[in-house]
Design an enzyme around this catalytic site. Structure first.
Site, PDB file in Angstrom:
ATOM      1  N   ASN A  24     -27.976  11.162  22.268  1.00  0.00           N
ATOM      2  CA  ASN A  24     -28.266  10.949  20.850  1.00  0.00           C
ATOM      3  C   ASN A  24     -29.740  10.645  20.570  1.00  0.00           C
ATOM      4  O   ASN A  24     -30.101  10.364  19.440  1.00  0.00           O
ATOM      5  CB  ASN A  24     -27.360   9.855  20.253  1.00  0.00           C
ATOM      6  CG  ASN A  24     -27.573   8.501  20.905  1.00  0.00           C
ATOM      7  OD1 ASN A  24     -28.342   8.364  21.843  1.00  0.00           O
ATOM      8  ND2 ASN A  24     -26.862   7.508  20.409  1.00  0.00           N
ATOM      9  N   ASP A  41     -23.402  22.440  24.920  1.00  0.00           N
ATOM     10  CA  ASP A  41     -21.947  22.591  24.936  1.00  0.00           C
ATOM     11  C   ASP A  41     -21.421  22.517  23.509  1.00  0.00           C
ATOM     12  O   ASP A  41     -22.063  21.945  22.634  1.00  0.00           O
ATOM     13  CB  ASP A  41     -21.318  21.474  25.779  1.00  0.00           C
ATOM     14  CG  ASP A  41     -21.567  20.096  25.182  1.00  0.00           C
ATOM     15  OD1 ASP A  41     -22.748  19.712  25.065  1.00  0.00           O
ATOM     16  OD2 ASP A  41     -20.599  19.413  24.808  1.00  0.00           O
TER      17      ASP A  41
END
Length: 196
Positions: free
Chosen positions: A77, A102
Site C-alpha cells: 500500500n 495480480d
C-alpha cells in the site's frame, strides 16, 4: 508502430514496475506475480538488481530499447512512493510506465493489457494513483482468480498463498513476460490482440 518514444528529457523507453511483497514467505505467492514477471525479464535480458528508490531496480536492453524494471520493496500500500520516485528521476510520463500486478477479478491464468483504468480495490494501484497523481499508466493484469466454492480462505489469504501446481505459475509468468516485451517493442494493442 511503437507506442513508446523517448521524450526529450527521458532517458528510458519504458519503466516497468512489478507489484509484490517483501519477505521470503511471499516469494512465490499470487500477490507477487508482478515481481515474478520482472524477475523473468531480468533473467532473459541479463539484468542485475540493485537497491534504489526503496526497491530493487534493474536496467535491461530489449532490441534498441532501454527498460528499467522496478520492484518496490515498500509495503504494497506504499508502492507509489517507490514508483513515483523512479518516474520523476527518469522523467517518465504515465504512457511510458507499465505496472504489472495480480488481479483477483480476472480469471486465474488470464492476462489483460490495458492503458489506464480503475483501481479495483488493489492497494498497490491505489498508492500508485495517489503518488503519481493519475491513473493513466499502463497495466498488465495477471489473473489469479478468487478462492473456489468451499475454500475457507479469504481473498487476502488467497492472494498471499502460493500458486497451486495446477495453475502452472511458470507458464503464466513466462507469458506475462512475453506480453511486457510486446508492449515495449510494439504497443498495448498488439499485446491485447495476442494475450488478452
Amino acid at each position: 508502430m511503437r507506442l513508446f518514444r523517448r521524450g526529450a528529457s527521458s532517458t528510458l523507453d519504458l519503466l516497468g514496475a512489478g507489484l509484490g511483497n517483501l519477505g521470503r514467505e511471499y516469494e512465490r505467492t499470487r500477490h507477487n506475480a508482478g515481481w515474478l514477471v520482472l524477475d523473468e525479464l531480468a533473467r532473459r535480458h541479463d539484468g542485475s538488481w540493485r537497491s534504489k528508490f526503496s526497491g530493487s531496480l534493474a536496467e535491461v536492453r530489449l532490441s534498441d530499447l532501454r527498460l528499467v524494471l522496478l520492484k518496490p520493496e515498500t509495503y504494497m500500500n506504499e508502492s507509489g512512493r517507490s514508483v513515483a520516485g523512479a518516474a520523476r528521476f527518469f522523467k517518465v510520463e504515465p504512457e511510458s510506465l507499465l505496472v504489472v500486478h495480480d488481479d483477483v477479478d480476472l480469471e486465474a491464468g488470464r492476462l489483460q493489457a490495458r492503458g489506464g483504468g480503475g483501481l479495483a480495490g488493489h492497494n498497490g494501484l491505489r498508492s500508485l494513483a495517489a503518488d503519481l497523481g493519475t491513473q493513466d499508466f499502463l497495466r498488465l493484469r495477471i489473473g489469479v482468480g478468487r478462492p473456489g466454492r468451499g475454500d475457507p480462505r479469504s481473498v487476502s489469504d488467497w492472494v498471499l498463498s502460493p500458486f497451486a501446481p495446477e495453475e502452472d505459475a511458470d507458464a503464466l509468468i513466462s507469458r506475462a513476460a512475453d506480453a511486457v516485451e510486446t508492449i515495449a517493442l510494439e504497443d498495448v494493442e498488439a499485446a491485447q490482440q495476442r494475450f488478452n
